[in-house]
Design an enzyme around this catalytic site. Structure first.
Site, PDB file in Angstrom:
ATOM      1  N   LEU A 188       6.771   1.665 -13.570  1.00  0.00           N
ATOM      2  CA  LEU A 188       5.944   2.737 -14.123  1.00  0.00           C
ATOM      3  C   LEU A 188       6.099   2.658 -15.629  1.00  0.00           C
ATOM      4  O   LEU A 188       7.205   2.438 -16.133  1.00  0.00           O
ATOM      5  CB  LEU A 188       6.418   4.112 -13.631  1.00  0.00           C
ATOM      6  N   ASP A 189       4.995   2.831 -16.361  1.00  0.00           N
ATOM      7  CA  ASP A 189       5.074   2.841 -17.816  1.00  0.00           C
ATOM      8  C   ASP A 189       6.074   3.904 -18.268  1.00  0.00           C
ATOM      9  O   ASP A 189       6.230   4.939 -17.624  1.00  0.00           O
ATOM     10  CB  ASP A 189       3.704   3.178 -18.440  1.00  0.00           C
ATOM     11  N   ARG A 190       6.677   3.659 -19.406  1.00  0.00           N
ATOM     12  CA  ARG A 190       7.701   4.570 -19.914  1.00  0.00           C
ATOM     13  C   ARG A 190       7.278   6.050 -19.916  1.00  0.00           C
ATOM     14  O   ARG A 190       8.056   6.916 -19.500  1.00  0.00           O
ATOM     15  CB  ARG A 190       8.103   4.122 -21.327  1.00  0.00           C
ATOM     16  N   VAL A 248       5.269   7.639 -18.037  1.00  0.00           N
ATOM     17  CA  VAL A 248       4.827   8.120 -16.724  1.00  0.00           C
ATOM     18  C   VAL A 248       6.035   8.496 -15.868  1.00  0.00           C
ATOM     19  O   VAL A 248       7.040   7.798 -15.852  1.00  0.00           O
ATOM     20  CB  VAL A 248       3.993   7.025 -16.009  1.00  0.00           C
TER      21      VAL A 248
END
Length: 241
Positions: free
Chosen positions: A67-69, A71
């Site tokens: 997951l992107d940072r 998110v």
């Protein structure tokens, strides 16, 4: 090696057995060590397992999806290398369900729809753009969206990913003129610096790598702006197929 053991990051556990660890990823914590040097999820979880189970030596924890940072939400890790390789196959074979909720600006063109774009990543700037099909290096990106709620400024959407491209939801929603709330990279004109991106991993679903039973991790976003614009029962629609 810096000492992350004093970190105060609270990581709720959604599911755990001998093979898997399912958690709620906190926002703004990188999934794995990055250039920032900030405490990362993998290190924090390994540290926690080491302490909880009083394990000497290194603890194995396999990263099977990211997951992107910025998110938060449901995320699964593998506690054995066998589980990790099987789960990675599930992710690659598209048997891994990834459902998100997002708050976007404006109103999508329809209450539900499928978005198909070709995306090209620029590794140098870490940005992704929509390009014409057939562009060298371009990758197909497909998602389904459903509008769960709306007010005069924002829409709450459920997004199911069918491909796992970098920044996919952010770029594809921007492409239909509905950039995500708080997204500085793909919605700079409508978002203020410092706003938290409103993207949450609501469901991670997959067959258990060993028992084969269907595991569904569920997580709802925090009750704060802009998420709190809609009551919880509106979000719970995201759990229905």
């Amino acid at each position: 090696m810096s000492d992350h053991s004093h970190s105060t990051v609270d990581i709720p556990i959604l599911f755990e057995d001998n093979h898997l660890l399912g958690i709620v990823k906190p926002v703004n914590v990188p999934t794995q060590e990055d250039a920032s040097g900030d405490p990362d999820l993998l290190t924090l979880l390994k540290q926690d397992l080491k302490e909880r189970y009083n394990k000497p030596g290194n603890v194995y924890l396999g990263l099977v999806h990211r997951l992107d940072r910025p998110v938060g939400g449901a995320m699964i890790f593998a506690k054995t290398s066998k589980a990790a390789s099987r789960l990675s196959e599930t992710v690659r074979g598209r048997d891994f369900r990834k459902i998100y909720t997002a708050v976007v600006h404006g109103k999508p063109p329809a209450q539900r729809g499928t978005l198909k774009h070709t995306l090209l990543k620029d590794a140098r700037t870490n940005t992704v753009t929509v390009v014409p099909p057939g562009t060298a290096g371009g990758k197909d990106a497909v998602l389904d969206y459903q509008v769960l709620g709306q007010n005069d400024r924002y829409s709450l959407v459920r997004v199911e990913l069918h491909t796992g491209r970098s920044h996919q939801i952010r770029v594809q929603m921007q492409a239909i003129h509905c950039p995500l709330f708080g997204d500085q990279k793909y919605g700079a004109g409508v978002n203020k610096p410092g706003q938290q991106i409103a993207l949450w991993s609501t469901i991670a679903g997959f067959p258990h790598p060993v028992t084969k039973e269907e595991i569904t991790l569920k997580s709802l976003p925090p009750r704060e702006f802009p998420w709190a614009e809609w009551p919880v029962h509106v979000y719970e629609q995201a759990f229905q197929n």
